[in-house]
Enzyme design. Structure first.
Site, PDB file in Angstrom:
ATOM      1  N   VAL A 109       0.856  -1.182   0.000  1.00  9.77           N
ATOM      2  CA  VAL A 109       0.000   0.000   0.000  1.00  9.77           C
ATOM      3  C   VAL A 109       0.890   1.228   0.000  1.00  9.77           C
ATOM      4  CG1 VAL A 109      -1.817   1.262   1.203  1.00  9.77           C
ATOM      5  CG2 VAL A 109      -1.772  -1.239   1.307  1.00  9.77           C
ATOM      6  N   CYS A 110       0.640   2.141  -0.935  1.00 11.17           N
ATOM      7  CA  CYS A 110       1.346   3.412  -0.954  1.00 11.17           C
ATOM      8  C   CYS A 110       2.860   3.194  -1.035  1.00 11.17           C
ATOM      9  CB  CYS A 110       0.933   4.232   0.272  1.00 11.17           C
ATOM     10  SG  CYS A 110       1.372   5.974   0.217  1.00 11.17           S
ATOM     11  N   SER A 111       3.623   3.841  -0.142  1.00 10.01           N
ATOM     12  CA  SER A 111       5.079   3.725  -0.178  1.00 10.01           C
ATOM     13  C   SER A 111       5.583   2.399   0.375  1.00 10.01           C
ATOM     14  CB  SER A 111       5.726   4.885   0.587  1.00 10.01           C
ATOM     15  OG  SER A 111       5.252   4.936   1.926  1.00 10.01           O
ATOM     16  N   THR A 129       3.261   3.339  -6.825  1.00 12.60           N
ATOM     17  CA  THR A 129       3.377   3.835  -5.459  1.00 12.60           C
ATOM     18  C   THR A 129       2.730   5.213  -5.419  1.00 12.60           C
ATOM     19  OG1 THR A 129       4.902   4.162  -3.582  1.00 12.60           O
ATOM     20  CG2 THR A 129       5.657   4.914  -5.761  1.00 12.60           C
ATOM     21  N   ALA A 162      -1.509   2.638  -5.016  1.00 11.91           N
ATOM     22  CA  ALA A 162      -1.070   4.027  -4.976  1.00 11.91           C
ATOM     23  C   ALA A 162      -1.193   4.596  -3.560  1.00 11.91           C
ATOM     24  CB  ALA A 162      -1.867   4.830  -5.991  1.00 11.91           C
TER      25      ALA A 162
END
Length: 320
Positions: A109-111, A129, A162
């Protein structure tokens, strides 16, 4: 069979990266239990310490990092400001790599993609990302085929998503993959979110990216947004920036990573998107965003967001 979902937590993890997917799986369990069926998931937050203090200062309780031979269905790796320190924790990186071997699928998830990439799991794969960290990610992990726009990407058994709330989109996609569209849609409705958001994360970041990366052109960007309905030419932009046409084009691209014409297109699309969310007719959105015609808006909107302007507008009208 109950699927064990392990969501990793580490100091300064982004709370919503953990809580968002966790709630999706918990709500799916509620849906099944209310129907008199066994819960399909066993979601659990795991970490090297207990509790883990998140970046929002709220501590969360965790179970110990699982031993390597404990069965697992899905491993989810979140992000947050603590991801940089976590990437330097070789014991944690090794645990992710080994745990992923036993998992049917692994997701970030995300970074959290930084952590997955640090293990080598993303080498040669498509991944996404948070839009704000794409430049840094490309420099650190050149072997990864980064695509900055999608809300989430599946490449084999590896899923990446993202920024922040995209963890909810990711988890809903995993539920749909496991249990079908009807179940995932019921959970999405209960959580009052889209099952599949139209477009990619560029719809939330176009103007923000330019403002963040193009500091010397902030004044120009503000002027462009104020005059977005006008027929702005490249010469108009260069004159406003006080530069020759050639020098402006070169310096602008060096500073922002895109051409001035592409930047103006992004801003127009951003403006049209907001108008469509307000249920404005497509013709009015095209006019107020400075597009020469509805057809131009349709073509560019479909290419950028993967959905027609009319379909995008109807999504928001249906959500009212």
């Amino acid at each position: 069979m109950t699927r064990r979902i392990e969501i990793l937590a580490f100091p300064d993890v982004q709370l919503l990266d953990v809580a968002g997917p966790l709630q999706v799986f918990a709500s799916t369990n509620d849906f099944y239990l209310h129907a008199g069926k066994p819960a399909p998931y066993q979601p659990v937050a795991v970490g090297a310490d207990n509790p883990i203090v998140t970046s929002s200062a709220l501590p969360i309780g965790t179970s110990p990092l699982s031993v390597s031979d404990q069965p697992i269905d899905t491993l989810i790796v979140p992000g947050g400001w603590g991801v940089y320190r976590a990437c330097e924790d070789q014991a944690l990186i090794s645990w992710i790599a080994e745990r992923s071997k036993l998992a049917r699928r692994t997701a970030s998830v995300c970074s959290g993609a930084f952590l997955l990439a640090s293990t080598g799991l993303l080498d040669g794969r498509r991944a996404v990302t948070h839009w704000q960290r794409c430049g840094e990610f490309r420099k650190r992990f050149p072997k990864v085929r980064l695509d900055p726009d999608p809300i989430f990407i599946q490449d084999g058994s590896i899923w990446t998503s993202a920024g922040v709330t995209a963890g909810i989109d990711l988890a809903l996609a995993l539920v749909e993959n496991d249990l079908g569209r009807d179940v995932a849609l019921a959970v999405a409705r209960q959580l009052v979110v889209f099952l599949k958001r139209p477009g990619g994360q560029s719809q939330f970041s176009a103007a923000l990216t330019l403002q963040d990366e193009g500091g010397r052109f902030d004044g120009l960007h503000a002027w462009m947004m104020e005059n977005i309905t006008q027929d702005l030419s490249l010469g108009d932009l260069a004159d406003k920036a006080g530069m020759s046409l050639r020098s402006f084009s070169r310096h602008y691209r060096e500073q922002t990573g895109v051409t001035p014409v592409k930047a103006l297109e992004k801003m127009r699309l951003e403006t049209a998107r907001r108008l469509l969310e307000q249920a404005q007719p497509v013709s009015r959105a095209a006019r107020r965003a400075g597009f020469g015609s509805e057809e131009t808006l349709r073509r560019l909107f479909q290419r950028r967001f993967g959905v027609s302007p009319q379909a995008y507008r109807e999504r928001f009208m249906a959500a009212e």
